[in-house]
Write a protein that holds these residues in place. Sequence first.
Motif, PDB file in Angstrom:
ATOM      1  N   LEU A   1       0.798  -1.221   0.000  1.00  0.00           N
ATOM      2  CA  LEU A   1       0.000   0.000   0.000  1.00  0.00           C
ATOM      3  C   LEU A   1       0.830   1.270   0.000  1.00  0.00           C
ATOM      4  CD1 LEU A   1      -2.714  -0.976   2.648  1.00  0.00           C
ATOM      5  CD2 LEU A   1      -3.051  -0.776   0.173  1.00  0.00           C
ATOM      6  N   PHE A   2       2.127   1.137   0.213  1.00  0.00           N
ATOM      7  CA  PHE A   2       2.918   2.334   0.469  1.00  0.00           C
ATOM      8  C   PHE A   2       4.037   2.554  -0.547  1.00  0.00           C
ATOM      9  CE2 PHE A   2       0.938   0.930   4.370  1.00  0.00           C
ATOM     10  CZ  PHE A   2       0.306   2.096   4.790  1.00  0.00           C
ATOM     11  N   HIS A   3       3.965   1.846  -1.693  1.00  0.00           N
ATOM     12  CA  HIS A   3       4.863   2.181  -2.793  1.00  0.00           C
ATOM     13  C   HIS A   3       4.544   3.598  -3.261  1.00  0.00           C
ATOM     14  CE1 HIS A   3       6.069  -1.922  -2.887  1.00  0.00           C
ATOM     15  NE2 HIS A   3       4.947  -2.376  -3.413  1.00  0.00           N
ATOM     16  N   ARG A   4       5.567   4.285  -3.712  1.00  0.00           N
ATOM     17  CA  ARG A   4       5.313   5.614  -4.274  1.00  0.00           C
ATOM     18  C   ARG A   4       6.069   5.748  -5.584  1.00  0.00           C
ATOM     19  NH1 ARG A   4       6.651  11.744  -2.143  1.00  0.00           N
ATOM     20  NH2 ARG A   4       5.069  12.767  -3.452  1.00  0.00           N
ATOM     21  N   TYR A   5       5.339   5.986  -6.661  1.00  0.00           N
ATOM     22  CA  TYR A   5       5.961   6.235  -7.949  1.00  0.00           C
ATOM     23  C   TYR A   5       6.443   7.682  -8.003  1.00  0.00           C
ATOM     24  CZ  TYR A   5       3.414   1.988  -9.334  1.00  0.00           C
ATOM     25  OH  TYR A   5       2.922   0.714  -9.418  1.00  0.00           O
ATOM     26  N   GLU A   6       7.582   7.891  -8.622  1.00  0.00           N
ATOM     27  CA  GLU A   6       8.130   9.228  -8.745  1.00  0.00           C
ATOM     28  C   GLU A   6       7.455   9.945  -9.912  1.00  0.00           C
ATOM     29  OE1 GLU A   6       9.340  12.549  -8.352  1.00  0.00           O
ATOM     30  OE2 GLU A   6      10.202  11.196  -6.841  1.00  0.00           O
ATOM     31  N   LEU A   7       6.546  10.863  -9.588  1.00  0.00           N
ATOM     32  CA  LEU A   7       5.784  11.573 -10.609  1.00  0.00           C
ATOM     33  C   LEU A   7       6.130  13.052 -10.662  1.00  0.00           C
ATOM     34  CD1 LEU A   7       2.243   9.925 -10.303  1.00  0.00           C
ATOM     35  CD2 LEU A   7       4.241   9.178 -11.597  1.00  0.00           C
ATOM     36  N   GLY A   8       7.258  13.406 -10.061  1.00  0.00           N
ATOM     37  CA  GLY A   8       7.739  14.775 -10.190  1.00  0.00           C
ATOM     38  C   GLY A   8       7.097  15.772  -9.262  1.00  0.00           C
ATOM     39  N   SER A   9       6.559  15.324  -8.125  1.00  0.00           N
ATOM     40  CA  SER A   9       5.934  16.232  -7.169  1.00  0.00           C
ATOM     41  C   SER A   9       6.301  15.817  -5.753  1.00  0.00           C
ATOM     42  CB  SER A   9       4.418  16.213  -7.324  1.00  0.00           C
ATOM     43  OG  SER A   9       3.794  16.974  -6.294  1.00  0.00           O
ATOM     44  N   ASP A  10       6.444  16.824  -4.883  1.00  0.00           N
ATOM     45  CA  ASP A  10       6.701  16.552  -3.474  1.00  0.00           C
ATOM     46  C   ASP A  10       5.420  16.377  -2.669  1.00  0.00           C
ATOM     47  OD1 ASP A  10       9.442  16.756  -3.849  1.00  0.00           O
ATOM     48  OD2 ASP A  10       9.462  18.923  -3.494  1.00  0.00           O
ATOM     49  N   GLN A  11       4.272  16.657  -3.273  1.00  0.00           N
ATOM     50  CA  GLN A  11       3.004  16.480  -2.559  1.00  0.00           C
ATOM     51  C   GLN A  11       2.885  15.015  -2.138  1.00  0.00           C
ATOM     52  OE1 GLN A  11      -0.156  15.118  -2.510  1.00  0.00           O
ATOM     53  NE2 GLN A  11      -0.878  16.586  -0.990  1.00  0.00           N
ATOM     54  N   PRO A  12       2.689  14.721  -0.853  1.00  0.00           N
ATOM     55  CA  PRO A  12       2.819  13.342  -0.369  1.00  0.00           C
ATOM     56  C   PRO A  12       1.828  12.342  -0.935  1.00  0.00           C
ATOM     57  CG  PRO A  12       1.985  14.802   1.362  1.00  0.00           C
ATOM     58  CD  PRO A  12       2.446  15.681   0.251  1.00  0.00           C
ATOM     59  N   LEU A  13       0.685  12.776  -1.444  1.00  0.00           N
ATOM     60  CA  LEU A  13      -0.277  11.843  -2.015  1.00  0.00           C
ATOM     61  C   LEU A  13       0.066  11.455  -3.453  1.00  0.00           C
ATOM     62  CD1 LEU A  13      -3.776  13.078  -0.781  1.00  0.00           C
ATOM     63  CD2 LEU A  13      -2.888  10.747  -0.606  1.00  0.00           C
ATOM     64  N   ILE A  14       0.730  12.348  -4.173  1.00  0.00           N
ATOM     65  CA  ILE A  14       0.980  12.115  -5.592  1.00  0.00           C
ATOM     66  C   ILE A  14       1.978  10.975  -5.775  1.00  0.00           C
ATOM     67  CG2 ILE A  14       1.929  13.115  -7.714  1.00  0.00           C
ATOM     68  CD1 ILE A  14       0.776  15.803  -6.860  1.00  0.00           C
ATOM     69  N   GLY A  15       1.597   9.999  -6.584  1.00  0.00           N
ATOM     70  CA  GLY A  15       2.417   8.813  -6.808  1.00  0.00           C
ATOM     71  C   GLY A  15       2.038   7.642  -5.932  1.00  0.00           C
ATOM     72  N   CYS A  16       1.135   7.879  -4.968  1.00  0.00           N
ATOM     73  CA  CYS A  16       0.711   6.823  -4.044  1.00  0.00           C
ATOM     74  C   CYS A  16      -0.691   6.332  -4.406  1.00  0.00           C
ATOM     75  CB  CYS A  16       0.701   7.354  -2.611  1.00  0.00           C
ATOM     76  SG  CYS A  16       2.313   7.864  -1.996  1.00  0.00           S
ATOM     77  N   THR A  17      -1.035   5.147  -3.914  1.00  0.00           N
ATOM     78  CA  THR A  17      -2.399   4.674  -4.097  1.00  0.00           C
ATOM     79  C   THR A  17      -3.343   5.562  -3.307  1.00  0.00           C
ATOM     80  OG1 THR A  17      -3.870   2.753  -3.955  1.00  0.00           O
ATOM     81  CG2 THR A  17      -2.256   3.000  -2.192  1.00  0.00           C
ATOM     82  N   ALA A  18      -4.459   5.922  -3.917  1.00  0.00           N
ATOM     83  CA  ALA A  18      -5.390   6.870  -3.300  1.00  0.00           C
ATOM     84  C   ALA A  18      -6.143   6.222  -2.143  1.00  0.00           C
ATOM     85  CB  ALA A  18      -6.379   7.374  -4.338  1.00  0.00           C
ATOM     86  N   PRO A  19      -6.442   6.989  -1.104  1.00  0.00           N
ATOM     87  CA  PRO A  19      -7.319   6.482  -0.043  1.00  0.00           C
ATOM     88  C   PRO A  19      -8.699   6.183  -0.611  1.00  0.00           C
ATOM     89  CG  PRO A  19      -6.265   8.568   0.575  1.00  0.00           C
ATOM     90  CD  PRO A  19      -6.032   8.386  -0.888  1.00  0.00           C
ATOM     91  N   ASP A  20      -9.443   5.329   0.067  1.00  0.00           N
ATOM     92  CA  ASP A  20     -10.798   5.007  -0.399  1.00  0.00           C
ATOM     93  C   ASP A  20     -11.761   6.079   0.091  1.00  0.00           C
ATOM     94  OD1 ASP A  20     -12.652   3.458  -1.819  1.00  0.00           O
ATOM     95  OD2 ASP A  20     -13.337   2.521   0.041  1.00  0.00           O
ATOM     96  N   ILE A  21     -11.704   7.210  -0.589  1.00  0.00           N
ATOM     97  CA  ILE A  21     -12.508   8.380  -0.211  1.00  0.00           C
ATOM     98  C   ILE A  21     -13.991   8.067  -0.355  1.00  0.00           C
ATOM     99  CG2 ILE A  21     -13.077  10.736  -0.923  1.00  0.00           C
ATOM    100  CD1 ILE A  21     -10.050  10.886  -1.792  1.00  0.00           C
ATOM    101  N   ARG A  22     -14.765   8.476   0.662  1.00  0.00           N
ATOM    102  CA  ARG A  22     -16.214   8.306   0.611  1.00  0.00           C
ATOM    103  C   ARG A  22     -16.872   9.675   0.544  1.00  0.00           C
ATOM    104  NH1 ARG A  22     -20.553   6.799   4.627  1.00  0.00           N
ATOM    105  NH2 ARG A  22     -19.005   7.175   6.238  1.00  0.00           N
ATOM    106  N   LEU A  23     -17.747   9.853  -0.420  1.00  0.00           N
ATOM    107  CA  LEU A  23     -18.444  11.114  -0.597  1.00  0.00           C
ATOM    108  C   LEU A  23     -19.694  11.169   0.266  1.00  0.00           C
ATOM    109  CD1 LEU A  23     -18.098  11.406  -4.474  1.00  0.00           C
ATOM    110  CD2 LEU A  23     -16.609  12.355  -2.708  1.00  0.00           C
ATOM    111  N   ALA A  24     -20.248  12.343   0.356  1.00  0.00           N
ATOM    112  CA  ALA A  24     -21.409  12.552   1.227  1.00  0.00           C
ATOM    113  C   ALA A  24     -22.596  11.681   0.844  1.00  0.00           C
ATOM    114  CB  ALA A  24     -21.805  14.027   1.212  1.00  0.00           C
ATOM    115  N   ASP A  25     -22.702  11.319  -0.424  1.00  0.00           N
ATOM    116  CA  ASP A  25     -23.828  10.478  -0.855  1.00  0.00           C
ATOM    117  C   ASP A  25     -23.555   8.987  -0.659  1.00  0.00           C
ATOM    118  OD1 ASP A  25     -21.998   9.889  -2.817  1.00  0.00           O
ATOM    119  OD2 ASP A  25     -23.242  10.535  -4.504  1.00  0.00           O
ATOM    120  N   GLY A  26     -22.412   8.639  -0.044  1.00  0.00           N
ATOM    121  CA  GLY A  26     -22.069   7.246   0.222  1.00  0.00           C
ATOM    122  C   GLY A  26     -21.215   6.587  -0.834  1.00  0.00           C
TER     123      GLY A  26
END
Length: 506
Positions: free
Chosen positions: A398-423
């Motif tokens: 879950l914690f591999h990070r591809y180098e995509l040219g950004s220091d933003q910690p989420l970029i290059g990582c697998t996204a969290p399973d975000i849940r929207l307000a509608d479920g």
Amino acid sequence: MHDVVIAGAGPVGLFLANELALGSSSVVVLEREADPHPPLEALPLGLRGLNASSVETFYRRGLLQQLLKASGVDAAMVGADPDADQTPGPRSLGHFAGITLDAADIDPAALVYRLPGPAMDGFMTSLEAVTDVLTERAAVLGVSIVRGAPVTAVTQDEHTVTVTAGGQDYRARWLVGCDGGRSTVRPLSGFSFVGTEPLFTGYVAKVTFADTHQLPLGFQLTPTGMYLRTSLEGHLGMMDFDGGAFDRTQQLTREHLQAVLRRVSGIEVTLEEMHLASSFTDRAMQATAYRHGRVLLAGDAAHIHSPLGGQGLNLGIGDAINLGWKLAATVRGDAPKDLLDTYTAERHPVGAAVLDWSRAQVATMNPGPNASALQHLVRDLLRTADGTTHVYRRSSGLFHRYELGSDQPLIGCTAPDIRLADGTTLGDLLQDGRAVLLDFSSRQLLSQQATPWQDRVRYIHGRSMKDLGVEALLVRPDGIVAWADTAAAAPDEELQSALARWFAHS
């Protein structure tokens, strides 16, 4: 002529075929074995562990519940309440070098950007269960599978590949070798395969013990090797540090297995019968590149190593989901010109790291005068929260990070399973294989000028139930974050640049 020929109808080949079909490619899979259910794929010899990353991957393609059912696993054992305030650590862990890990030692605070959801843990399954689920999906998607067709020749030119298999020629624009560690596509296509030679011969077998009480359950490290007995009836695993002298070219017999078990365990165990057995080694090899012209490699065809830690199947599934959408876009003609090159650039370092992870475990288990001291040191480290958490982060995928040219910690990582307000969850949105642009801002990021992306990028505007400190995320079809907006200030230029990098348009 097909768009893509895939050699190998194992889990990696089938998963890749389904990804390509989702991307509108015509695919034929050529499998050397005529039997769709070879005995080695069923339990107990087909026992495999899916890590959390692979579980998440099946979830994101809408296949998790089907796979859990086929594997006899309760869904409650791999999921977590999405309303939980804190992301829980895994319920259980495997081992490192035969040393069992305690999940209670993991520091959940170190699992940054993880959110509770249906895919939080790995679980045990079988090759048979995985291939059955993927084969059913392939039939729905119109993938053609030809069995009893071993690949015997490969030729390619600037525009096509011709594959000879089962006495017939198959022409396609691309060929992907997913035909295992003893791949024929790899040498026929001129790939270089380099690495290290083995230190042990491993065995997995289904046997009848004269007295099962002689051997305890679980991993047992000994001064001469390792043996494993699981709760599955007659299941036996062994490692004999013989330099890999006894490999698959030699006939396995009950007498040989019994002799190895007695030597490794130090117990006069009697095997009454050998029902099924296979051998392997810890040879660790990797293709220097995953693409040669119009031929690509994935799974064990691209890298082999010992099965310690159960990384092989998981590494191959990661290859397949990374390559699938990129190759499909290339076939359709709407990929940036260098998109396919990012497959090797992203996956080769991950494969190399897994090979080293495997080598480190073998070195820890290797009998000798210093083995006990090294194992004591490793055990002490694995009793700490930092040590156990580090091993989990490395092995979960879950914690591999591809180098995509950004220091933003989420970029290059697998996204969290975000849940929207509608479920709705991110996992729901990724099931059709398209990228997803999640817009949590108070304004609409994509204007009418952005319509060329519409067939490749699903745009969702809504409120997230968890604040991740970002205004928007662009998530690739493989679930990797390609762009994140944290400023809430006119990100149009950045967003358009990110879209252009990953999704070409006319």
